[in-house]
Design a protein around this motif. Structure first.
Motif, mmCIF file in Angstrom:
data_model
loop_
_atom_site.group_PDB
_atom_site.id
_atom_site.type_symbol
_atom_site.label_atom_id
_atom_site.label_comp_id
_atom_site.label_asym_id
_atom_site.label_seq_id
_atom_site.Cartn_x
_atom_site.Cartn_y
_atom_site.Cartn_z
ATOM 1 N N TYR A 31 43.642 45.145 28.135
ATOM 2 C CA TYR A 31 43.529 44.913 29.335
ATOM 3 C C TYR A 31 41.663 45.430 29.634
ATOM 4 O O TYR A 31 41.180 44.628 30.439
ATOM 5 C CB TYR A 31 44.198 46.196 30.324
ATOM 6 N N TYR A 32 41.348 46.245 28.911
ATOM 7 C CA TYR A 32 39.867 46.618 29.181
ATOM 8 C C TYR A 32 38.863 45.541 28.958
ATOM 9 O O TYR A 32 38.038 45.354 29.293
ATOM 10 C CB TYR A 32 39.360 48.047 28.536
ATOM 11 N N PHE A 35 39.031 43.002 31.664
ATOM 12 C CA PHE A 35 38.528 43.892 32.862
ATOM 13 C C PHE A 35 37.034 43.724 32.668
ATOM 14 O O PHE A 35 36.370 43.394 33.532
ATOM 15 C CB PHE A 35 38.986 45.280 33.020
ATOM 16 N N HIS A 56 38.892 48.440 39.647
ATOM 17 C CA HIS A 56 40.179 47.530 39.042
ATOM 18 C C HIS A 56 40.926 46.801 39.959
ATOM 19 O O HIS A 56 40.871 45.615 39.744
ATOM 20 C CB HIS A 56 41.034 48.790 38.216
ATOM 21 N N TYR A 82 46.698 45.026 34.048
ATOM 22 C CA TYR A 82 46.422 46.302 34.644
ATOM 23 C C TYR A 82 47.745 47.265 34.845
ATOM 24 O O TYR A 82 47.757 48.347 34.240
ATOM 25 C CB TYR A 82 45.755 46.152 35.953
#
Length: 144
Positions: A31-32, A35, A56, A82
């Motif tokens: 996810y990061y 992101f 986010h 997320y």
């Protein structure tokens, strides 16, 4: 450290370790990575997200509502990742995020987002449409 670095690390975790903590960590890193790719895209487009926890959802909503199909899809995938990241990091009762298959799917989703943004980056018209679509969405939610 870059978004792709996080995705690569997530892939290594998902491919190497089967422990619950490793699967949860792979999901979180995937996810990061995605992101940070989205955030970097916004930086290139000079779209300034908030500098708080709302960043986010801010990025997800603007991607999902920008009107450019590839970016809209990336925004949906980012929102899904997320939700998975929140479960992996905060909901110890969610056992599905402890499977290697689920972790690998999260990594593949992050890679799809990465590919989508690379495609957008190679097309100036796409970037212009994303930026204009985000501006239109912001006008709409502001009521102007």
């Amino acid at each position: 450290m870059t978004g792709p670095d996080y995705i690569t690390f997530a892939a290594k975790l998902a491919a190497t370790y089967a422990e619950a903590a490793s699967c949860r960590s792979a999901i979180s890193r995937a996810y990061y990575g995605a992101f940070h790719l989205a955030k970097a895209l916004f930086d290139r487009l000079e779209i300034r997200p908030p500098r708080n926890a709302n960043v986010h959802v801010f990025i997800q909503h603007r991607l999902m509502n920008c009107g450019y199909p590839l970016a809209v899809e990336a925004g949906r995938f980012l929102a899904d990742l997320y939700a998975d990241r929140l479960n992996a990091d905060y909901n110890l009762g969610k056992k599905q995020v402890e499977s290697v298959g689920y972790a690998r799917t999260s990594v593949e989703t992050a890679k799809r987002i990465q590919k989508a943004f690379a495609t957008c980056d190679s097309d100036l018209a796409a970037l212009d449409q994303i930026k204009a679509g985000v501006a239109e969405y912001e006008r709409k939610i502001a009521g102007t």
